[in-house]
Design an enzyme around this catalytic site. Structure first.
Site, PDB file in Angstrom:
ATOM      1  N   CYS A 111       0.833  -1.214   0.000  1.00  0.00           N
ATOM      2  CA  CYS A 111       0.000   0.000   0.000  1.00  0.00           C
ATOM      3  C   CYS A 111       0.865   1.261   0.000  1.00  0.00           C
ATOM      4  O   CYS A 111       0.527   2.253  -0.653  1.00  0.00           O
ATOM      5  CB  CYS A 111      -0.913   0.014   1.224  1.00  0.00           C
ATOM      6  SG  CYS A 111      -2.020  -1.398   1.317  1.00  0.00           S
TER       7      CYS A 111
HETATM    8  C1  BEZ Z   1       0.469  -4.588   1.880  1.00  0.00           C
HETATM    9  O1  BEZ Z   1       0.065  -3.503   1.500  1.00  0.00           O
HETATM   10  O2  BEZ Z   1       1.649  -4.873   1.772  1.00  0.00           O
HETATM   11  C2  BEZ Z   1      -0.460  -5.607   2.435  1.00  0.00           C
HETATM   12  C3  BEZ Z   1      -1.612  -5.223   3.101  1.00  0.00           C
HETATM   13  C4  BEZ Z   1      -2.444  -6.177   3.652  1.00  0.00           C
HETATM   14  C5  BEZ Z   1      -2.138  -7.519   3.512  1.00  0.00           C
HETATM   15  C6  BEZ Z   1      -0.979  -7.893   2.808  1.00  0.00           C
HETATM   16  C7  BEZ Z   1      -0.135  -6.928   2.280  1.00  0.00           C
END
Ligand code: BEZ
Length: 211
Positions: free
Chosen positions: A45
């Site tokens: 994210c």
């Molecule tokens: C991420 O943004 O890296 C992420 C968010 C939630 C679950 C897995 C990865």
């Protein structure tokens, strides 16, 4: 209830990092991209939000407003944005909706219980100036999105809204397009005076009309 192509984008009032907004009023006459991410302070994210921030001028050129959302509250988004600027080198320059009670996420069916029953999936909704949903995408948490693809789709949506054409696979702005199958050859002569390449009777390629 899932939000489907052609539906009116559900309206809402919500707190964001740039103050409270009413979604339809905030969109005004612009195109819009509403996208959700699973959680603040997570790695994929962080790269996604930084990438969108760096592409802001490209969205502006397309008269398109961008807004993000997760089920975290606004004060968490504000703290996280400091990290994003540090990591990507661009400050987050679009509003982020805080949705801890999931009221917006539920309206847009952004929680897919069989993937994760508490976090939003990576949804994308492209909304036209008529407030109708023009595109939906859903990605899993483990896969970051390609925001150049979102820009490419906006180019196609804006072109095909104004001209009786469709865009072929992997098309990018400036390349040849396809005359809409609904247009007869007789009408095509007027609409596309420069002519077309008749690859098949149903596949007529022509120059991009707004060039
Ligand atoms: C991420 O943004 O890296 C992420 C968010 C939630 C679950 C897995 C990865």
């Amino acid at each position: 209830m899932a939000v489907r192509l052609g539906d009116t984008a559900p309206d809402f009032t919500a707190p964001t990092t740039q103050g409270d907004i009413n979604f339809h009023e905030w969109l005004g006459d612009s195109w819009g991209v509403l996208f959700s991410h699973p959680k603040d302070f997570t790695p994929v994210c962080t790269t996604e939000l930084g990438t969108v921030a760096a592409l802001k001028s490209e969205f502006d050129k397309r008269n398109t407003k961008v807004i993000g959302l997760s089920v975290d509250p606004v004060d968490s988004h504000v703290e996280w944005e400091k990290d994003i600027e540090e990591v990507v080198g661009t400050a987050v320059n679009f509003p982020m909706i805080g949705d801890p009670d999931r009221s917006v996420a539920d309206k847009y069916d952004m929680i897919h219980e069989n993937a994760n029953d508490t976090l939003t999936v990576r949804s994308v909704f492209i909304i036209g100036p008529d407030k109708k949903v023009k595109l939906t995408l859903t990605y899993p948490a483990s896969t970051g999105r390609n925001f150049n693809e979102i820009l490419r789709v906006i180019d196609s949506l804006q072109l095909t809204a104004d001209h009786k054409v469709a865009t072929p696979a992997n098309w990018v702005d400036g390349e040849d397009v396809i005359i809409s199958p609904a247009v007869s050859d007789e009408d095509a002569k007027n609409l596309f005076p420069a002519g077309w390449e008749p690859v098949k009777p149903y596949l007529r390629k022509t120059k991009q009309p707004n060039r």
